[in-house]
Design a protein around this motif. Structure first.
Motif, PDB file in Angstrom:
ATOM      1  N   LEU A   5     -40.271-141.263 -27.707  1.00  0.00           N
ATOM      2  CA  LEU A   5     -39.237-141.169 -26.432  1.00  0.00           C
ATOM      3  C   LEU A   5     -38.916-139.744 -26.646  1.00  0.00           C
ATOM      4  O   LEU A   5     -38.628-139.249 -25.705  1.00  0.00           O
ATOM      5  N   ILE A   6     -38.549-139.376 -27.774  1.00  0.00           N
ATOM      6  CA  ILE A   6     -38.131-137.807 -27.926  1.00  0.00           C
ATOM      7  C   ILE A   6     -39.395-136.956 -27.367  1.00  0.00           C
ATOM      8  O   ILE A   6     -39.029-135.860 -26.528  1.00  0.00           O
ATOM      9  N   THR A   7     -40.511-137.171 -27.745  1.00  0.00           N
ATOM     10  CA  THR A   7     -41.682-136.378 -26.941  1.00  0.00           C
ATOM     11  C   THR A   7     -41.805-136.491 -25.553  1.00  0.00           C
ATOM     12  O   THR A   7     -41.912-135.560 -24.915  1.00  0.00           O
ATOM     13  N   LEU A   8     -41.585-137.705 -25.066  1.00  0.00           N
ATOM     14  CA  LEU A   8     -41.450-137.867 -23.645  1.00  0.00           C
ATOM     15  C   LEU A   8     -40.345-137.171 -23.008  1.00  0.00           C
ATOM     16  O   LEU A   8     -40.664-136.550 -21.993  1.00  0.00           O
ATOM     17  N   HIS A   9     -39.126-137.166 -23.659  1.00  0.00           N
ATOM     18  CA  HIS A   9     -38.158-136.356 -22.971  1.00  0.00           C
ATOM     19  C   HIS A   9     -38.513-134.947 -22.912  1.00  0.00           C
ATOM     20  O   HIS A   9     -38.046-134.052 -22.044  1.00  0.00           O
ATOM     21  N   LEU A  10     -38.879-134.352 -24.098  1.00  0.00           N
ATOM     22  CA  LEU A  10     -39.232-133.001 -24.273  1.00  0.00           C
ATOM     23  C   LEU A  10     -40.477-132.590 -23.155  1.00  0.00           C
ATOM     24  O   LEU A  10     -40.054-131.241 -22.719  1.00  0.00           O
ATOM     25  N   LYS A  11     -41.186-133.352 -22.982  1.00  0.00           N
ATOM     26  CA  LYS A  11     -42.367-132.972 -21.860  1.00  0.00           C
ATOM     27  C   LYS A  11     -41.773-132.932 -20.671  1.00  0.00           C
ATOM     28  O   LYS A  11     -41.994-132.007 -19.737  1.00  0.00           O
ATOM     29  N   GLU A  12     -40.775-133.860 -20.200  1.00  0.00           N
ATOM     30  CA  GLU A  12     -40.040-133.930 -18.987  1.00  0.00           C
ATOM     31  C   GLU A  12     -39.311-132.594 -18.692  1.00  0.00           C
ATOM     32  O   GLU A  12     -39.111-132.220 -17.694  1.00  0.00           O
TER      33      GLU A  12
ATOM     34  N   GLU B 269     -43.732-125.860 -26.311  1.00  0.00           N
ATOM     35  CA  GLU B 269     -44.761-126.530 -27.249  1.00  0.00           C
ATOM     36  C   GLU B 269     -44.253-127.668 -27.986  1.00  0.00           C
ATOM     37  O   GLU B 269     -43.079-127.625 -28.536  1.00  0.00           O
ATOM     38  N   ILE B 270     -44.827-128.661 -27.984  1.00  0.00           N
ATOM     39  CA  ILE B 270     -44.327-129.951 -28.694  1.00  0.00           C
ATOM     40  C   ILE B 270     -45.214-130.234 -29.912  1.00  0.00           C
ATOM     41  O   ILE B 270     -46.460-130.683 -29.771  1.00  0.00           O
ATOM     42  N   ILE B 271     -44.732-130.105 -30.953  1.00  0.00           N
ATOM     43  CA  ILE B 271     -45.428-130.765 -32.405  1.00  0.00           C
ATOM     44  C   ILE B 271     -44.891-131.915 -32.854  1.00  0.00           C
ATOM     45  O   ILE B 271     -43.805-131.874 -33.172  1.00  0.00           O
ATOM     46  N   VAL B 272     -45.675-133.091 -33.110  1.00  0.00           N
ATOM     47  CA  VAL B 272     -44.893-134.165 -33.587  1.00  0.00           C
ATOM     48  C   VAL B 272     -46.044-134.658 -34.809  1.00  0.00           C
ATOM     49  O   VAL B 272     -47.086-134.942 -34.969  1.00  0.00           O
ATOM     50  N   LYS B 273     -44.977-135.239 -35.807  1.00  0.00           N
ATOM     51  CA  LYS B 273     -45.446-135.927 -37.034  1.00  0.00           C
ATOM     52  C   LYS B 273     -45.737-137.529 -36.572  1.00  0.00           C
ATOM     53  O   LYS B 273     -44.857-137.877 -35.857  1.00  0.00           O
TER      54      LYS B 273
ATOM     55  N   HIS C   6     -50.819-144.179 -33.241  1.00  0.00           N
ATOM     56  CA  HIS C   6     -49.094-143.562 -33.218  1.00  0.00           C
ATOM     57  C   HIS C   6     -49.574-142.040 -32.413  1.00  0.00           C
ATOM     58  O   HIS C   6     -49.026-141.567 -31.504  1.00  0.00           O
ATOM     59  N   GLY C   7     -50.775-141.491 -33.166  1.00  0.00           N
ATOM     60  CA  GLY C   7     -51.106-140.130 -32.637  1.00  0.00           C
ATOM     61  C   GLY C   7     -51.627-139.904 -31.175  1.00  0.00           C
ATOM     62  O   GLY C   7     -51.266-139.277 -30.519  1.00  0.00           O
ATOM     63  N   ARG C   8     -52.341-140.945 -31.078  1.00  0.00           N
ATOM     64  CA  ARG C   8     -52.871-140.993 -29.572  1.00  0.00           C
ATOM     65  C   ARG C   8     -51.605-141.236 -28.376  1.00  0.00           C
ATOM     66  O   ARG C   8     -51.976-140.700 -27.399  1.00  0.00           O
ATOM     67  N   ILE C   9     -50.839-142.264 -28.691  1.00  0.00           N
ATOM     68  CA  ILE C   9     -49.691-142.401 -27.879  1.00  0.00           C
ATOM     69  C   ILE C   9     -49.066-141.015 -27.707  1.00  0.00           C
ATOM     70  O   ILE C   9     -48.642-140.586 -26.653  1.00  0.00           O
ATOM     71  N   LEU C  10     -48.604-140.459 -28.741  1.00  0.00           N
ATOM     72  CA  LEU C  10     -47.906-139.101 -28.620  1.00  0.00           C
ATOM     73  C   LEU C  10     -48.695-138.198 -27.703  1.00  0.00           C
ATOM     74  O   LEU C  10     -47.921-137.456 -26.896  1.00  0.00           O
ATOM     75  N   LEU C  11     -49.934-138.012 -27.938  1.00  0.00           N
ATOM     76  CA  LEU C  11     -50.898-137.086 -27.107  1.00  0.00           C
ATOM     77  C   LEU C  11     -50.682-137.706 -25.849  1.00  0.00           C
ATOM     78  O   LEU C  11     -50.382-136.554 -24.833  1.00  0.00           O
ATOM     79  N   ALA C  12     -50.550-138.882 -25.457  1.00  0.00           N
ATOM     80  CA  ALA C  12     -50.625-139.316 -23.985  1.00  0.00           C
ATOM     81  C   ALA C  12     -49.305-139.093 -23.333  1.00  0.00           C
ATOM     82  O   ALA C  12     -49.129-138.997 -22.019  1.00  0.00           O
ATOM     83  N   VAL C  13     -48.216-139.080 -24.147  1.00  0.00           N
ATOM     84  CA  VAL C  13     -46.897-138.891 -23.592  1.00  0.00           C
ATOM     85  C   VAL C  13     -46.487-137.341 -23.617  1.00  0.00           C
ATOM     86  O   VAL C  13     -45.265-137.106 -22.915  1.00  0.00           O
TER      87      VAL C  13
ATOM     88  N   ARG D  58     -49.580-131.146 -29.935  1.00  0.00           N
ATOM     89  CA  ARG D  58     -50.163-130.950 -31.346  1.00  0.00           C
ATOM     90  C   ARG D  58     -49.566-132.365 -32.285  1.00  0.00           C
ATOM     91  O   ARG D  58     -48.485-132.478 -32.086  1.00  0.00           O
ATOM     92  N   VAL D  59     -50.499-133.071 -32.743  1.00  0.00           N
ATOM     93  CA  VAL D  59     -49.991-134.122 -33.553  1.00  0.00           C
ATOM     94  C   VAL D  59     -50.452-133.688 -35.033  1.00  0.00           C
ATOM     95  O   VAL D  59     -51.957-133.465 -35.284  1.00  0.00           O
ATOM     96  N   VAL D  60     -49.714-134.052 -35.862  1.00  0.00           N
ATOM     97  CA  VAL D  60     -50.016-133.830 -37.497  1.00  0.00           C
ATOM     98  C   VAL D  60     -49.755-135.152 -38.092  1.00  0.00           C
ATOM     99  O   VAL D  60     -48.699-135.926 -37.925  1.00  0.00           O
ATOM    100  N   PHE D  61     -50.540-135.024 -39.298  1.00  0.00           N
ATOM    101  CA  PHE D  61     -50.483-136.416 -40.144  1.00  0.00           C
ATOM    102  C   PHE D  61     -50.229-135.894 -41.636  1.00  0.00           C
ATOM    103  O   PHE D  61     -51.361-135.795 -42.370  1.00  0.00           O
ATOM    104  N   PRO D  62     -49.247-135.460 -41.879  1.00  0.00           N
ATOM    105  CA  PRO D  62     -48.867-134.951 -43.191  1.00  0.00           C
ATOM    106  C   PRO D  62     -49.378-135.718 -44.209  1.00  0.00           C
ATOM    107  O   PRO D  62     -50.215-135.276 -45.436  1.00  0.00           O
ATOM    108  N   GLU D  63     -49.216-137.009 -44.441  1.00  0.00           N
ATOM    109  CA  GLU D  63     -49.700-138.022 -45.630  1.00  0.00           C
ATOM    110  C   GLU D  63     -51.137-137.779 -45.840  1.00  0.00           C
ATOM    111  O   GLU D  63     -51.539-137.986 -46.952  1.00  0.00           O
TER     112      GLU D  63
END
Length: 203
Positions: free
Chosen positions: A69-76, A81-85, A91-98, A102-107
């Protein structure tokens, strides 16, 4: 918090936001502005003029719905630049779609790094740059000590480039060292090349 702390120490202007009071108090020392607010609220994001920020980093723990939801709002709101964990690949594919840039997978990245360090104990640290190329820190073998870079012919023998030397004793760092530089027992080599070629230095 680690990202905010590092960027703040490097002189960047940091605005942090969390709906947890304790976390806001923790980040106050590493930000120019620490806000107790809910970033899933688009009105809140609009009030801080998010479109003027160079970048936004979104990390909501295991709350995937909030990060989406935050990513979607930031895009709108036209954040630059939006970087999301992300928690996992779906989850990463959905984040890129909205709208995530950049998507990061720290673990996942830490797990891979740990596995590599266990299987390759001679490598002190490394950063993969692609399928075949890696930047790695490695301790020079004892037979390198007292010899010059030129005399060891690293490129010809090992097919690697030495891009820097770090001295662990005094903390000095020589970028693109002279070919006439002598290796010391306190040196760390920073090399770029194929991982298997860098590892051959220790053989």
């Amino acid at each position: 918090m680690g990202v905010a702390k590092t960027l703040y120490k490097e002189g960047h202007n940091i605005t942090a936001m969390d709906k947890g009071k304790s976390r806001v108090q923790l980040v106050q020392s590493y930000s120019n502005q620490a806000l107790l607010a809910d970033a899933t609220d688009m009105v809140v994001l609009r009030q801080i003029d998010i479109e003027n920020f160079d970048a936004a980093v979104v990390s909501t723990g295991i709350d995937q719905h909030a990060s989406i939801l935050i990513t979607l709002h930031l895009k709108e709101l036209k954040c630059r630049e939006i970087i999301v964990k992300a928690e996992d690949s779906d989850h990463g594919r959905i984040l890129l779609a909205v709208g995530a840039d950049r998507v990061v997978f720290p673990e996942e990245e830490m797990a891979k790094k740990l596995a590599h360090s266990l299987s390759r104990p001679n490598l002190l640290d490394f950063i993969p740059l692609g399928e075949d190329i890696t930047v790695a820190e490695i301790a020079p073998p004892t037979h390198f000590h007292g010899k010059t870079i030129a005399s060891l012919k690293l490129r010809q023998k090992y097919h690697v480039e030495l891009i820097a030397i770090k001295d662990v004793l005094d903390g000095s760092f020589k970028f693109i060292p002279s070919p006439e530089t002598f290796f010391k027992d306190t040196d760390i080599m920073v090399c770029i090349g194929k991982l298997e070629d860098i590892e051959r230095i220790q053989e």
